[in-house]
Write an enzyme that holds these catalytic residues in place. Structure first.
Site, PDB file in Angstrom:
ATOM      1  N   HIS A 159      62.111 -23.624 108.688  1.00  0.00           N
ATOM      2  CA  HIS A 159      60.765 -23.403 108.156  1.00  0.00           C
ATOM      3  C   HIS A 159      60.307 -22.019 108.621  1.00  0.00           C
ATOM      4  CE1 HIS A 159      60.750 -27.873 108.722  1.00  0.00           C
ATOM      5  NE2 HIS A 159      60.139 -27.837 107.558  1.00  0.00           N
ATOM      6  N   ASP A 199      59.087 -22.116 112.146  1.00  0.00           N
ATOM      7  CA  ASP A 199      60.094 -22.252 113.207  1.00  0.00           C
ATOM      8  C   ASP A 199      60.510 -20.866 113.685  1.00  0.00           C
ATOM      9  OD1 ASP A 199      60.123 -24.929 112.454  1.00  0.00           O
ATOM     10  OD2 ASP A 199      61.937 -24.701 111.239  1.00  0.00           O
TER      11      ASP A 199
HETATM   12  C1  XUL Z   1      60.546 -34.345 106.941  1.00  0.00           C
HETATM   13  C2  XUL Z   1      61.696 -33.546 106.506  1.00  0.00           C
HETATM   14  C3  XUL Z   1      61.519 -32.071 106.602  1.00  0.00           C
HETATM   15  C4  XUL Z   1      62.189 -31.308 105.507  1.00  0.00           C
HETATM   16  C5  XUL Z   1      61.914 -29.837 105.542  1.00  0.00           C
HETATM   17  O1  XUL Z   1      60.735 -35.693 106.816  1.00  0.00           O
HETATM   18  O2  XUL Z   1      62.710 -34.065 106.138  1.00  0.00           O
HETATM   19  O3  XUL Z   1      61.960 -31.663 107.848  1.00  0.00           O
HETATM   20  O4  XUL Z   1      63.565 -31.488 105.538  1.00  0.00           O
HETATM   21  O5  XUL Z   1      60.561 -29.547 105.483  1.00  0.00           O
END
Ligand code: XUL
Ligand code: CO
Length: 441
Positions: free
Chosen positions: A101, A104
């Protein structure tokens, strides 16, 4: 590079008889399975958020994991230290990809402008680490759910300013993904859903979500981002009802708004089970409609009703998952992203390696078993035979169509109908057990 994992050497393949916990028993990236290297088929990725940001916090407990890279007070220093730890870890583990993300990589500051400026200072360091290690970005994404401003959602927030902020955030996340050569971009609808219909205009929120996607697709064209866009379905958590409930819901949404051509799905095992489906069901559905793009490889605990994000160590599941993935022609440009975190009790840094090794071994076994399933197309042949009545005569006419109700009625009205053939489910399950055992023996 700093030495955050001084007691760990590069993890090697030592074969099934090795007693070394820091070694692969089944995953040998160089091994040819069906003429292709295992490493190239499995395309493992480490999830930055769980592995480098997670510190053991849960609903009842404080964070306490020893993650020295997160201890720096200055946000820039912290981002750099975290990146150093991440690339050291991933090089030692021997994975080729990571997923992250935006938040992150660099945390949020007071305004988006300040946040973006910090990101701009961090990105060159990440690029240098990527160049040095050869590790690539499988997909990027934006965290549109942690900040309190997103409490009612991002693209589906009732507040237009929040919608605009989310668009601005994704604009930058897309630029970052492009700058890091990301092969895809994932939308997981963090809080795109509702808690109660008593205060929610569902139609308007879905219209907004579609508008949001259109705006982002336009911008992707503008900056020539050519990676694959992926939607990651999840039925609930954090909201009571998430709009991207499962693959079939998500497809209906995309079709309704004319967005189908631009997306594939990123299927997560634990999200499938939360939706009341098996992992294989979601993979099969996505494959069947030509939308299987990537996978978040984890597993849930079926006795618990939330997204526990366990490391995937169940070989039966990895076998069936790899079966769908092989029949999909692989996942590239997607991969297997370990969206999983160690249990709170597995708090040592070493556990980060042990958990990934366990999952990678389980997927290597899954790949080998799935390859055997395909080489001896026992299941596929059985399925073909099961539908043989549709290959000719009445069945073929039904499939070809159009057929009217009168001809169907006259075909059966004077004939007692014999029982259809047995489904032989237990026999098939026994066959799969034998196959799995022959791989690990
Ligand atoms: C949450 C999830 C996230 C996504 C990315 O359940 O799976 O971590 O993979 O935003
Ligand atoms: Co996920």
């Amino acid at each position: 590079m700093k030495d955050y994992f001084p007691n760990v050497e590069k993890i090697g393949f030592e074969g099934p008889d090795s007693d070394n916990p820091l070694a692969f028993r089944y995953y040998n990236p160089e091994e040819l399975i069906g003429g292709k290297k295992a490493g190239e088929q499995l395309r493992f990725a480490v999830a930055y958020w769980h592995t480098f940001c997670g510190e053991g916090r849960d609903m009842f407990g404080e964070p306490f994991f020893e993650r020295s890279w997160n201890r720096y007070a200055d946000p820039y220093d912290r981002s750099i230290a975290k990146a150093d730890a991440a690339f050291e870890f991933m090089s030692k583990l021997g994975v080729s990809y990571f997923c992250a993300h935006d938040r992150d990589l660099a945390p949020e500051l007071d305004t988006l402008r300040q946040t973006n400026a910090l990101m701009d200072r961090v990105i060159p360091h990440i690029q240098a680490l990527m160049k040095e290690t050869g590790i690539k970005l499988l997909w990027g994404t934006a965290n549109l759910f942690s900040s309190p401003k997103y409490l009612h959602g991002a693209a589906t927030s009732p507040d237009a300013k929040v919608f605009a902020y989310a668009a601005g955030q994704v604009k930058k996340a897309l630029e970052v993904t492009l700058a890091l050569g990301g092969e895809g971009y994932v939308f997981w609808g963090g809080r795109e859903g509702y808690e109660t219909l008593l205060n929610t205009d569902m139609k308007r929120e879905l219209d907004h979500l579609a508008a949001f996607y259109r705006i982002i697709l336009d911008y992707a064209r503008e900056i020539r981002f050519e990676g694959q866009f992926l939607i990651e379905p999840k039925p609930k958590e954090p909201t009571k009802h998430q709009y991207d409930f499962d693959a079939a819901h998500s497809l209906a949404f995309l079709q309704r708004y004319g967005l189908e051509p631009y997306f594939k799905f990123n299927i997560e095992a634990n999200h499938a089970t939360l939706a009341g489906h098996t992992f294989q069901h979601e993979l099969r559905y996505s494959r069947m409609v030509g939308k299987l793009g990537s996978v978040d490889a984890n597993m849930g605990d079926l006795l618990l009703g939330w997204d526990t994000d366990h490391f995937p160590t169940n070989m039966y599941d990895t076998m069936l998952a790899m079966y769908e993935i092989l029949l999909n022609g692989g996942l590239a440009p997607g991969g297997l992203n370990f969206d999983a975190h160690v249990r709170r009790g597995s708090y040592e840094k070493k556990d980060l390696f042990l958990s990934h090794i366990a999952a990678m071994d389980a997927f290597a076994i899954g790949l080998k078993a799935a390859k055997m399933m395909i080489e001896h197309p026992f299941l596929e042949r059985g399925i073909q035979e099961r539908y043989v009545s549709f290959d000719s005569g009445l069945g073929a006419e039904i499939e070809k169509g159009p057929v009217d109700i009168h001809s169907l009625e006259s075909a059966i009205i004077d004939t007692p109908i014999p029982l259809p053939a047995s489904g032989r489910q237990e026999w098939l399950e026994n066959y799969l057990n034998r196959l799995l055992l022959s791989v690990v023996r």
